[in-house]
Design an enzyme around this catalytic site. Structure first.
Site, mmCIF file in Angstrom:
data_model
loop_
_atom_site.group_PDB
_atom_site.id
_atom_site.type_symbol
_atom_site.label_atom_id
_atom_site.label_comp_id
_atom_site.label_asym_id
_atom_site.label_seq_id
_atom_site.Cartn_x
_atom_site.Cartn_y
_atom_site.Cartn_z
ATOM 1 N N HIS A 106 -6.789 -41.677 38.206
ATOM 2 C CA HIS A 106 -6.587 -41.981 39.733
ATOM 3 C C HIS A 106 -5.818 -41.618 40.242
ATOM 4 O O HIS A 106 -5.549 -42.306 41.507
ATOM 5 C CB HIS A 106 -7.463 -43.190 40.038
ATOM 6 C CG HIS A 106 -9.196 -43.089 39.891
ATOM 7 N ND1 HIS A 106 -9.671 -44.264 39.869
ATOM 8 C CD2 HIS A 106 -10.005 -41.900 39.311
ATOM 9 C CE1 HIS A 106 -11.128 -44.218 39.548
ATOM 10 N NE2 HIS A 106 -11.664 -42.694 39.451
ATOM 11 N N THR A 173 -13.168 -53.120 33.750
ATOM 12 C CA THR A 173 -13.935 -52.072 34.536
ATOM 13 C C THR A 173 -14.941 -52.912 34.638
ATOM 14 O O THR A 173 -15.791 -52.777 34.329
ATOM 15 C CB THR A 173 -13.633 -50.855 34.281
ATOM 16 O OG1 THR A 173 -13.978 -50.300 34.963
ATOM 17 C CG2 THR A 173 -13.726 -50.302 32.994
HETATM 18 N N1 APR Z 1 -10.050 -59.844 32.977
HETATM 19 C C1 APR Z 1 -11.110 -58.960 32.420
HETATM 20 N N2 APR Z 1 -11.653 -58.457 33.346
HETATM 21 C C2 APR Z 1 -12.116 -58.914 34.890
HETATM 22 C C3 APR Z 1 -10.998 -59.736 35.315
HETATM 23 C C4 APR Z 1 -9.511 -60.475 34.409
HETATM 24 N N3 APR Z 1 -9.091 -61.048 35.206
HETATM 25 N N4 APR Z 1 -11.439 -60.190 37.299
HETATM 26 C C5 APR Z 1 -11.809 -59.073 36.960
HETATM 27 N N5 APR Z 1 -12.725 -58.830 35.854
HETATM 28 C C6 APR Z 1 -13.361 -57.338 35.588
HETATM 29 C C7 APR Z 1 -14.770 -57.435 36.940
HETATM 30 O O1 APR Z 1 -15.284 -58.925 36.118
HETATM 31 C C8 APR Z 1 -15.059 -56.242 37.199
HETATM 32 O O2 APR Z 1 -16.066 -56.255 35.739
HETATM 33 O O3 APR Z 1 -13.356 -56.847 36.362
HETATM 34 C C9 APR Z 1 -13.631 -55.345 36.417
HETATM 35 C C10 APR Z 1 -13.532 -55.113 37.609
HETATM 36 O O4 APR Z 1 -14.325 -54.183 38.612
HETATM 37 P P1 APR Z 1 -13.547 -53.498 40.048
HETATM 38 O O5 APR Z 1 -13.622 -54.302 41.090
HETATM 39 O O6 APR Z 1 -15.103 -52.635 40.490
HETATM 40 O O7 APR Z 1 -12.856 -52.400 39.650
HETATM 41 P P2 APR Z 1 -12.581 -51.137 38.709
HETATM 42 O O8 APR Z 1 -14.093 -51.095 37.386
HETATM 43 O O9 APR Z 1 -11.388 -50.650 38.449
HETATM 44 O O10 APR Z 1 -13.166 -49.818 39.797
HETATM 45 C C11 APR Z 1 -12.884 -48.244 39.731
HETATM 46 O O11 APR Z 1 -13.390 -47.605 41.407
HETATM 47 O O12 APR Z 1 -13.317 -48.072 43.523
HETATM 48 C C12 APR Z 1 -12.745 -47.099 42.746
HETATM 49 O O13 APR Z 1 -11.315 -46.367 42.461
HETATM 50 C C13 APR Z 1 -11.303 -47.579 42.461
HETATM 51 O O14 APR Z 1 -10.182 -47.865 39.939
HETATM 52 C C14 APR Z 1 -11.519 -47.928 40.954
HETATM 53 C C15 APR Z 1 -12.828 -47.156 40.297
#
Ligand code: APR
Length: 230
Positions: A106, A173
């Site tokens: 990204h 994620t």
């Molecule tokens: N340890 C492990 N996992 C965690 C922690 C932690 N301390 N805190 C949060 N999480 C998990 C949450 O449970 C969730 O499943 O991380 C995940 C974060 O999810 P999102 O906020 O959706 O982030 P992400 O999956 O990276 O989003 C993907 O979406 O908006 C776009 O470009 C953006 O790269 C991003 C993509």
């Protein structure tokens, strides 16, 4: 030799103080995606978008890798290059931790891109709509990040790595955004052992052969120590 592909998301950087997107009070609860993470939003109001990324860039600049980032860097060093991190994150905490083989699908907060000539350079801490491209002089510079509706970077390299992976690990994620959310199916198709390390079950948890839940700073170092002991 085990070949490991690791996918990371915002959750691996949460304990370094960087906000996630979809957790309670996350970035998408504070900002409208269509305003700050689409080409249309940027065309409508480039200053709003630059301000959004300037704030995230400043925060990321101060952030420190946590034990999850550090454990992955230790594993890569021991695996002698048989490991690739594919990150959805635009922070550089994997690199700050010492990881070398990292693909930012990204893009990166520290990258700048000219929308006119495709020139790329290291972004200043603060970008503004009047910044001129160092190559062509056009004032059409943007953060070198991939917005919704745009094609993620490095997809050919990622497909190649997934086809050769013995182990595929997804860390921090939500499994809500494609194509990253389908990497587990691709790796599984090629016979990889698939593992989810996340705070809670992601949308795709049932597609993994193995799941472990907890803070990345705890469960990632534990998994890495087990890998190193193999
Ligand atoms: N340890 C492990 N996992 C965690 C922690 C932690 N301390 N805190 C949060 N999480 C998990 C949450 O449970 C969730 O499943 O991380 C995940 C974060 O999810 P999102 O906020 O959706 O982030 P992400 O999956 O990276 O989003 C993907 O979406 O908006 C776009 O470009 C953006 O790269 C991003 C993509």
């Amino acid at each position: 030799m085990t070949n490991i592909v690791i996918l990371t998301g915002a959750g691996i950087s949460a304990e370094s103080g960087l906000g996630t997107f979809r957790d309670e009070g996350g970035l998408w609860a504070q900002h409208r995606i269509e305003d700050v993470a689409t080409p249309e939003g940027f065309a409508r109001n480039p200053k709003l978008v630059h301000d959004f990324y300037n704030a995230r860039r400043a925060q990321a600049a101060e952030a420190v890798p946590n034990s999850a980032h550090l454990a992955l860097a230790e594993l890569e060093a021991k695996l002698d290059g048989q490991m690739l991190i594919v990150t959805q994150n635009v922070d550089s905490l994997h690199e700050k931790a010492g990881s070398v083989s990292v693909l930012h699908m990204h893009g990166r907060l520290n990258g700048a891109l000219c929308a006119s000539c495709d020139h790329r350079w290291e972004a200043p801490l603060r970008m503004t709509p009047s910044d001129a491209c160092p190559a062509c002089g056009a004032t059409s510079t943007r953060p070198d990040v991939v917005w919704f509706g745009e094609i993620p970077y490095h997809m050919d390299q990622i497909a190649e790595a997934l086809s050769k992976a013995d182990v595929f690990v997804s860390i921090g994620t939500s499994g809500e955004v494609y194509p990253a959310a389908n990497f587990v199916a691709e790796a599984d198709h090629f016979g990889a052992h698939t593992i989810e390390l996340n705070l809670e079950p992601s949308a795709g948890a049932s597609r993994f052969a193995e799941c472990r839940f907890g803070p990345a700073s705890e469960i990632v170092p534990t998994w890495v120590q087990e890998e190193l002991a193999r």
